[in-house]
Enzyme design. Structure first.
Site, PDB file in Angstrom:
ATOM      1  N   PHE A 295       0.882  -1.177   0.000  1.00 44.60           N
ATOM      2  CA  PHE A 295       0.000   0.000   0.000  1.00 44.60           C
ATOM      3  C   PHE A 295       0.911   1.215   0.000  1.00 44.60           C
ATOM      4  CE2 PHE A 295      -1.803   3.703   1.888  1.00 44.60           C
ATOM      5  CZ  PHE A 295      -3.153   3.699   1.606  1.00 44.60           C
ATOM      6  N   GLU A 296       0.745   2.082  -0.984  1.00 41.82           N
ATOM      7  CA  GLU A 296       1.437   3.369  -0.968  1.00 41.82           C
ATOM      8  C   GLU A 296       0.529   4.363  -1.663  1.00 41.82           C
ATOM      9  OE1 GLU A 296       5.037   2.376  -3.286  1.00 41.82           O
ATOM     10  OE2 GLU A 296       6.201   2.556  -1.436  1.00 41.82           O
ATOM     11  N   ILE A 297       0.409   5.551  -1.086  1.00 43.26           N
ATOM     12  CA  ILE A 297      -0.187   6.655  -1.839  1.00 43.26           C
ATOM     13  C   ILE A 297       0.902   7.719  -1.832  1.00 43.26           C
ATOM     14  CG2 ILE A 297      -1.977   8.435  -1.914  1.00 43.26           C
ATOM     15  CD1 ILE A 297      -3.902   6.507  -0.630  1.00 43.26           C
ATOM     16  N   HIS A 332      12.532   2.153  -0.441  1.00 39.24           N
ATOM     17  CA  HIS A 332      11.720   3.383  -0.354  1.00 39.24           C
ATOM     18  C   HIS A 332      11.845   3.998   1.039  1.00 39.24           C
ATOM     19  CE1 HIS A 332       8.641   1.903  -3.614  1.00 39.24           C
ATOM     20  NE2 HIS A 332       9.856   2.058  -4.089  1.00 39.24           N
TER      21      HIS A 332
END
Ligand code: GDP
Ligand code: MN
Length: 432
Positions: A295-297, A332
């Site tokens: 999950f990444e926004i 990241h």
């Protein structure tokens, strides 16, 4: 000879020597303790005066169907064989969010898409569904790498039982998500992405636009779950990044301090600790804390920028995507900790989310469920009870726990509103 009970024989002469030098030895010991104390203080995270990262919403909202959208896409990397799990994820995100916002969904694959996958997703996605194939040169070993050596190392990692590390494609995937993903021409139109994987589930309704909120609040990266990385996958990753930070004179952010586990060894012994894994050249360690990247926004421009991309190039040259099994989540996270101030990172603690066996699921907001909203529809009987202090919107959690993993591992950055210090201050204030 003196013999301690059950212990080895200690020469009496040595004991008397030690006794003779007891004062300088005691001074040395106190100096070492003071030195370690001062050193660990350097990595103490400064508590922000006010909470820097509050949820974007703490109850259900009426989705604003006409509000301007951000330049954004939901993005899923998948194989044709992932259809069933991919569909489950898309059904979940459509039901909980995209039925109101209609963002495009970009499907990425390293092979051509099957008609069945395309048809099924076209019928399910309420926005535009795009099907892209990753150029072959972005899904293989770097041209300069000794492929036989890389393959032998991958096989060796598999034999050692390192999680997924025996699969060549997994290494390509991690390398892809660490670097080339951001510069794909298929994504060049977008500024924001929301990464979705097959087999994820959203437990709460997301009734606001997270892309708009990220932009409005000057955030660059958002996550739901943070955990400790599997240490065997990346023995030298932290050292590479810490060395890069030092050679580029990059200042230490609070976010960096929050993931450092300072050494308890006094100088000069401390630098000997650098011989161990996950330590910088001074001997301080990485807590292994990282954001779980399924999950990444996040803002694509940050990752396309010179700072991140030059670090990626350096890591790629170091070969650890193949000779070890560096994961994109760890890459990241360490890059973000090095390059960003903590207020740029957002924890979506109001989102209920599961992938594999980890989940977070907040309690529902008291009187914040909008049961009569036409847009949201009638709440399902499965919606969990409303709780004082809850922030969720119509969450359907499996258990009563907010999360089923140890802790949100960078919570050092959170306001200590229940800390003893504040308690005492409050007491003094009331007393006066
Ligand atoms: P995990 O989350 O670390 O367990 O890894 P996954 O197996 O879920 O892979 C992460 C993401 O990459 C998911 O979106 C997968 O669908 C995708 N993925 C992994 N391997 C491949 C592959 O060989 N080809 C394609 N097209 N996608 C892959
Ligand atoms: Mn996954």
């Amino acid at each position: 000879m003196l013999r301690l009970v059950g212990g080895p024989r200690v020469p009496r002469r040595l004991l008397s020597r030690i006794f003779q030098y007891r004062v300088p030895l005691l001074i040395l010991l106190l100096a070492a303790i003071a030195e370690v104390y001062l050193h660990t203080r350097k990595y103490e995270v400064r508590q922000p005066r006010k909470e820097l990262d509050v949820p974007f919403a703490t109850s259900c909202q009426v989705p604003d169907l006409d509000a301007p959208r951000e330049n954004a896409a939901l993005i899923m990397l998948a194989r044709n064989s992932d259809l069933e799990n991919a569909l489950r994820s898309i059904v979940s995100i459509e039901k909980r969010f995209n039925q109101w916002y209609h963002y495009p969904v970009v499907f990425l694959n390293d092979e051509p898409w099957d008609e069945e996958f395309i048809e099924t997703m076209r019928e399910t996605v309420s926005g535009e569904a795009r099907f892209e194939v990753i150029p072959q040169e972005e899904w293989t070993f770097p041209s300069w790498m000794d492929k036989d050596l890389a393959k032998a190392n991958i096989a060796e990692q598999g034999r050692k039982g390192i999680l997924y590390a025996g699969m060549e494609t997994y290494h390509h995937m991690c390398r892809f998500f660490s670097g080339k993903f951001y510069t794909l021409s298929a994504l060049s139109d977008y500024k924001w992405y929301w990464r979705i994987e097959p087999d994820v589930e959203f437990y709460c309704s997301i009734t606001y636009d997270p892309f708009v909120e990220m932009a409005k609040n000057n955030k660059l990266y958002g996550f739901t779950i943070s955990l400790a990385e599997e240490p065997a996958t990346c023995p030298t990753l932290f050292r590479h990044i810490a060395d890069w930070k030092e050679s580029h004179h990059i200042r230490t952010t609070e976010l960096w301090k929050a993931i450092i586990a300072p050494s308890w060894m006094p100088w000069p012994l401390r630098s000997l600790m650098s011989l161990f894994r996950h330590r910088d050249k001074h001997g301080d360690g990485w807590s292994l804390c990282h954001y779980w990247s399924n999950f990444e926004i996040a803002n694509l421009d940050f990752f396309r920028g010179h700072g991140y991309q030059s670090l990626y190039q350096h890591l790629d040259r170091a070969g650890g995507f193949y000779h070890e099994r560096w994961g994109d989540a760890a890459v990241h996270s360490l890059a973000l900790a090095m390059l960003l101030d903590s207020e740029k990172v957002h924890h979506f603690e109001d989102l209920g989310y599961r992938h594999d066996w980890f989940y977070q699921c907040p309690a529902n907001a008291l009187d914040g469920q909008l049961p009569d909203s036409e847009l949201l529809g009638k709440p399902s009987p499965k919606v969990a009870p409303e709780v004082q202090g809850g922030i969720g919107c119509r969450c359907e959690c499996e258990g009563t726990k907010t999360r089923n993993y140890d802790s949100y591992c960078i919570n050092k950055l959170k306001q200590p509103n229940t800390s003893k210090k504040l308690g005492v201050l409050k007491w003094v204030k009331n007393w006066k």
